[in-house]
Design an enzyme around this catalytic site. Structure first.
Site, short mmCIF file in Angstrom:
data_model
loop_
_atom_site.label_atom_id
_atom_site.label_comp_id
_atom_site.label_asym_id
_atom_site.label_seq_id
_atom_site.Cartn_x
_atom_site.Cartn_y
_atom_site.Cartn_z
N GLU A 142 -0.52 -9.35 -0.62
CA GLU A 142 -1.94 -9.63 -0.35
C GLU A 142 -2.76 -9.61 -1.64
O GLU A 142 -3.66 -10.43 -1.83
CB GLU A 142 -2.48 -8.61 0.66
N GLY A 188 0.71 -5.08 0.96
CA GLY A 188 -0.48 -5.14 0.11
C GLY A 188 -0.21 -5.75 -1.26
O GLY A 188 -1.13 -6.30 -1.88
N ALA A 221 0.87 -1.19 0.00
CA ALA A 221 0.00 0.00 0.00
C ALA A 221 0.90 1.23 0.00
O ALA A 221 2.03 1.18 0.49
CB ALA A 221 -0.88 -0.02 1.24
N GLU A 270 4.72 -5.22 7.22
CA GLU A 270 3.97 -4.14 7.88
C GLU A 270 4.43 -3.90 9.31
O GLU A 270 4.36 -2.78 9.82
CB GLU A 270 2.46 -4.45 7.87
N1 CAA Z 1 4.66 3.18 -0.80
C1 CAA Z 1 5.10 4.29 -1.44
N2 CAA Z 1 6.30 4.37 -2.03
C2 CAA Z 1 7.09 3.28 -2.00
C3 CAA Z 1 6.69 2.08 -1.37
C4 CAA Z 1 5.41 2.04 -0.76
N3 CAA Z 1 4.92 0.93 -0.18
N4 CAA Z 1 7.70 1.18 -1.50
C5 CAA Z 1 8.68 1.78 -2.20
N5 CAA Z 1 8.31 3.06 -2.50
C6 CAA Z 1 9.12 4.07 -3.20
C7 CAA Z 1 10.26 4.55 -2.35
O1 CAA Z 1 9.84 5.53 -1.43
C8 CAA Z 1 11.21 5.09 -3.40
O2 CAA Z 1 10.76 6.38 -3.78
P1 CAA Z 1 11.83 7.58 -3.98
O3 CAA Z 1 12.70 7.12 -5.11
O4 CAA Z 1 10.96 8.75 -4.32
O5 CAA Z 1 12.56 7.69 -2.69
C9 CAA Z 1 10.98 4.15 -4.57
O6 CAA Z 1 9.74 3.50 -4.34
C10 CAA Z 1 12.06 3.08 -4.66
O7 CAA Z 1 12.17 2.45 -3.38
P2 CAA Z 1 13.57 2.27 -2.62
O8 CAA Z 1 14.51 3.38 -2.95
O9 CAA Z 1 13.27 2.04 -1.18
O10 CAA Z 1 14.11 0.93 -3.35
P3 CAA Z 1 14.96 -0.26 -2.70
O11 CAA Z 1 15.27 -1.17 -3.83
O12 CAA Z 1 16.08 0.28 -1.88
O13 CAA Z 1 13.95 -1.00 -1.67
C11 CAA Z 1 11.87 -2.01 -1.02
C12 CAA Z 1 12.79 -1.62 -2.18
C13 CAA Z 1 12.50 -3.12 -0.18
C14 CAA Z 1 10.59 -2.53 -1.66
C15 CAA Z 1 11.59 -0.78 -0.14
O14 CAA Z 1 11.17 0.31 -0.98
C16 CAA Z 1 10.51 -0.98 0.89
O15 CAA Z 1 10.80 -1.57 1.93
N6 CAA Z 1 9.28 -0.51 0.62
C17 CAA Z 1 8.18 -0.58 1.58
C18 CAA Z 1 7.60 -1.99 1.63
C19 CAA Z 1 6.48 -2.03 2.66
O16 CAA Z 1 6.67 -1.71 3.83
N7 CAA Z 1 5.29 -2.45 2.23
C20 CAA Z 1 4.12 -2.55 3.08
C21 CAA Z 1 3.31 -1.30 3.00
S1 CAA Z 1 1.98 -1.27 4.17
C22 CAA Z 1 0.76 -2.21 3.50
O17 CAA Z 1 0.88 -2.73 2.41
C23 CAA Z 1 -0.49 -2.33 4.34
C24 CAA Z 1 -1.49 -3.37 3.85
O18 CAA Z 1 -1.45 -4.48 4.30
C25 CAA Z 1 -2.51 -3.02 2.92
#
Ligand code: CAA
Length: 262
Positions: free
Chosen positions: A116, A113, A69, A136
């Site tokens: 999911e 998400g 998400a 999460e």
């Molecule tokens: N939401 C918004 N933006 C996101 C994102 C997310 N979930 N995941 C990645 N991005 C964005 C980053 O902010 C980054 O943007 P910028 O270039 O503007 O900084 C871009 O995508 C690239 O990401 P990274 O620079 O972090 O790339 P990486 O290769 O170093 O890492 C990753 C990749 C491991 C996926 C890391 O981005 C990450 O951990 N993302 C979050 C994953 C996460 O926590 N997901 C769960 C979300 S909560 C949820 O989903 C609730 C639910 O159950 C519905």
């Protein structure tokens, strides 16, 4: 229909074709925001209503199916705004209304998400680059789109607890061993394999396909004996179709069946 966060296309040469939906917010690794989920729901329902479409394939990019998400748009919520606005509830589960098979073709990250959403599809074909996870807990929350419920059903309690509590990712090989994905293929063959699977399904009788989907979901979601009883009724009901007569006659006479989907 024009979309901003997804791409749609129709693929295949047969009488029934495949609706292809590609998640397309590359800069955010396909993070799932409201606009994307609204568009995805509309595209899924449009393909489901189109008689020329037999199956749907849902995919992302090489780098990410979806990284979860969208965190910045979720961050400002408090309990009441999340509850009143129907966060997740309002537009994430349209996919569960679709009666045609939806195949997830996953390369790269399928996190939170994103994992999911893949689990809400009917089966997952993974590229060897795929990484699944429910991170999460690192954000001080828990999964909100079925992760704590569907992951243990897919991979068992121990692996699910491990992934949900430690936030570690599972690679494609582990996901296949655990039963989360149906097959793992080379990344450059992912779409080809998913479309070939869809094409195979498109050649079968549509009522059989729809009923198998409904019944497997019943097995996955409900008590065994109810599922077996419903299966028996539908099994009997299919003896009232042209496709049953055609399919069995074709087998007996050693020819290819020509299903009419009725
Ligand atoms: N939401 C918004 N933006 C996101 C994102 C997310 N979930 N995941 C990645 N991005 C964005 C980053 O902010 C980054 O943007 P910028 O270039 O503007 O900084 C871009 O995508 C690239 O990401 P990274 O620079 O972090 O790339 P990486 O290769 O170093 O890492 C990753 C990749 C491991 C996926 C890391 O981005 C990450 O951990 N993302 C979050 C994953 C996460 O926590 N997901 C769960 C979300 S909560 C949820 O989903 C609730 C639910 O159950 C519905």
């Amino acid at each position: 229909m024009t979309y901003e966060c997804i791409l749609t296309a129709v693929q295949g040469e047969g009488e029934r074709k495949t609706g292809l939906i590609t998640l397309n917010r590359p800069k955010q690794l396909n993070a799932l925001n409201d606009q994307l989920m609204d568009e995805l729901g509309q595209a899924l329902l449009a393909f489901d209503a189109d008689d020329s479409i037999g199956c749907i394939v849902l995919t992302g990019s090489e780098r990410a199916f979806a990284a979860g998400a969208d965190i910045p748009t979720m961050a400002p919520h408090n309990f009441m705004s999340a509850f009143k606005s129907g966060l997740i509830s309002k537009n994430w589960e349209t996919i569960l209304q679709v009666r045609k098979p939806v195949i997830a073709a996953v390369a790269g990250f399928a996190l939170g998400g994103g994992c999911e959403l893949a689990m809400m599809c009917d089966f997952i074909i993974a590229a060897d680059t795929a990484k699944f996870g429910q991170p999460e807990i690192k954000l001080g929350i828990i999964p909100g789109a079925g992760g704590t419920q569907r992951l243990p059903r897919a991979v068992g309690k121990s692996k699910a607890m491990d992934m949900l509590l430690t936030a570690r990712m599972m690679d494609a090989a582990e996901a296949e061993r655990g039963g989360l994905v149906s097959r793992v293929v080379a990344a450059d063959k992912l779409l080809e394999e998913a479309l070939a699977a869809a094409d195979q399904i498109n050649g079968f009788s549509a009522p059989s396909v729809a009923l198998i989907k409904e019944l497997v979901n019943l097995a996955y979601q409900g008590p065994l004996i109810d599922g077996v009883n419903v299966e028996r009724r539908y099994f009997h009901a299919l003896f009232g179709t042209d496709d049953q007569r055609e399919g069995m006659d074709a087998f007996i006479n050693k020819r290819k069946p020509a299903f009419k989907h009725r």
